[in-house]
Write an enzyme that holds these catalytic residues in place. Structure first.
Site, PDB file in Angstrom:
ATOM      1  N   LYS A  54       0.803  -1.228   0.000  1.00  0.00           N
ATOM      2  CA  LYS A  54       0.000   0.000   0.000  1.00  0.00           C
ATOM      3  C   LYS A  54       0.835   1.276   0.000  1.00  0.00           C
ATOM      4  CE  LYS A  54      -3.662  -0.340  -0.464  1.00  0.00           C
ATOM      5  NZ  LYS A  54      -4.287  -0.598  -1.804  1.00  0.00           N
ATOM      6  N   ALA A  55       1.965   1.223  -0.705  1.00  0.00           N
ATOM      7  CA  ALA A  55       2.847   2.395  -0.781  1.00  0.00           C
ATOM      8  C   ALA A  55       2.885   3.013  -2.176  1.00  0.00           C
ATOM      9  CB  ALA A  55       4.262   2.002  -0.351  1.00  0.00           C
ATOM     10  N   HIS A 116       6.670  -7.493  -2.384  1.00  0.00           N
ATOM     11  CA  HIS A 116       6.615  -6.762  -1.111  1.00  0.00           C
ATOM     12  C   HIS A 116       7.655  -7.310  -0.126  1.00  0.00           C
ATOM     13  CE1 HIS A 116       3.149  -4.541  -2.307  1.00  0.00           C
ATOM     14  NE2 HIS A 116       2.281  -5.508  -2.190  1.00  0.00           N
ATOM     15  N   SER A 146      -3.903   3.293   4.752  1.00  0.00           N
ATOM     16  CA  SER A 146      -4.212   2.602   3.502  1.00  0.00           C
ATOM     17  C   SER A 146      -4.216   1.085   3.704  1.00  0.00           C
ATOM     18  CB  SER A 146      -3.194   3.000   2.436  1.00  0.00           C
ATOM     19  OG  SER A 146      -3.551   2.470   1.191  1.00  0.00           O
ATOM     20  N   ASP A 239      -7.544   9.513 -10.431  1.00  0.00           N
ATOM     21  CA  ASP A 239      -8.944   9.352 -10.841  1.00  0.00           C
ATOM     22  C   ASP A 239      -9.064   8.553 -12.138  1.00  0.00           C
ATOM     23  OD1 ASP A 239      -9.798  10.662  -8.619  1.00  0.00           O
ATOM     24  OD2 ASP A 239     -10.050  12.613  -9.595  1.00  0.00           O
TER      25      ASP A 239
END
Length: 302
Positions: A54-55, A116, A146, A239
């Protein structure tokens, strides 16, 4: 009860428990294939994308995929989801191809492979073949938030519990892939003596995506034109990626988007909406102790 469950939930595997694996908290989904992971044969032109979970992993994976293939293989972006184009090396979920098998089956050059794993667990062939590595780090507070929302919505992660207990586990390093502190500093220390590691910060990418794409291109020796890089910058805006079914993991069936989207906010500073004053004070005090021996510095606002 079972009769009322949606069909896709019945087949969801049970959430895994954390286990101590060579001194690092892991789950069986990332250790079941360990021998094949450690014996994985890298190629000299492979590019390893390494991050703590989540980075900004998918973000950088997509940027690299576009830098290398948007001109050469334009249909690549619409034919396969990002998790097939950039395999997750250590994952092993029942009834899915393993990460090592997916990576071995890639016919692209370079192969883009994500991991990871902390520095000490990286398969040795990546170092022996002198592969380039792109490491992305994110400030601990936003990373924790996150990770919390991710654990809520994905069934291959342990049950997250409430935010307060989750944050304590994060501080204690009882997370899948271990301690954030060990992970970011371990890679940072290796970078100091290893010219083929490009260390990036999520906060820099949010602040000026174009600038970071330029730095990445330079590190990779990419000959992308200014126009091509501008097009990439547009495509990788949060987005746009969130709406892109080939990038947003919406087809990955171990995730429940009704709980939380895989791509949630992509901002710097969302931690302020989660940390109480007391939590923030305790976290800062703990952080100072754990990070006192490193030159690595993060921004929690941009």
């Amino acid at each position: 009860m079972a009769a009322d469950m949606p069909a896709d939930k019945k087949t969801m595997p049970p959430r895994p428990d954390l286990l101590d694996f060579h001194g690092v908290s892991m789950t069986h989904y990332f250790t079941d294939n360990w021998e094949k992971i450690q014996n994985f044969q890298a190629r000299p032109d492979d590019i390893l994308i390494a991050t703590y979970p989540k980075a900004g992993t998918t973000w950088v994976s997509y940027i690299l995929d576009l830098l290398y293939f948007s001109q050469k293989k334009p249909d690549r972006q619409t034919s396969n989801p990002i998790y097939e184009r950039v395999p997750f090396l250590e994952i092993m979920i029942p009834n899915h191809p393993s990460g090592t098998d997916l990576a071995d089956s890639l016919d692209s050059s370079p192969r883009l492979i994500k991991t990871h794993l902390p520095i000490q667990m990286i398969p040795k062939s990546f170092w022996e073949k002198k592969c380039r590595v792109v490491y992305v780090a994110r400030n601990a507070k936003d990373n924790a938030v996150s990770f919390f929302h991710f654990d809520r919505m994905t069934y291959v992660q342990p049950e997250p519990g409430d935010w307060n207990s989750f944050l304590q586990r994060f501080m204690d390093g009882k997370m899948v892939f271990g301690s954030w502190y060990d992970h970011v500093t371990g890679w940072w220390e290796r970078k100091q003596s290893h010219p083929k590691i490009h260390y990036m910060f999520f906060e820099d990418m949010v602040e000026d995506t174009g600038r970071e794409i330029d730095k990445l291109s330079s590190f990779l020796g990419s000959n992308s034109t200014a126009a091509a890089k501008e097009q990439i910058r547009h495509l990788v805006q949060f987005d746009n990626m969130k709406k892109n079914d080939m990038a947003n993991y919406s087809s990955f069936e171990t995730m429940d988007f009704k709980i939380s989207p895989f791509m949630r906010k992509g901002k710097v500073g969302d931690w302020k909406n989660h940390f109480t004053v007391t939590q923030n004070e305790q976290f800062d005090e703990d952080y100072k102790k754990k990070m006192k021996n490193t030159t690595l510095q993060f921004r929690t606002v941009v």
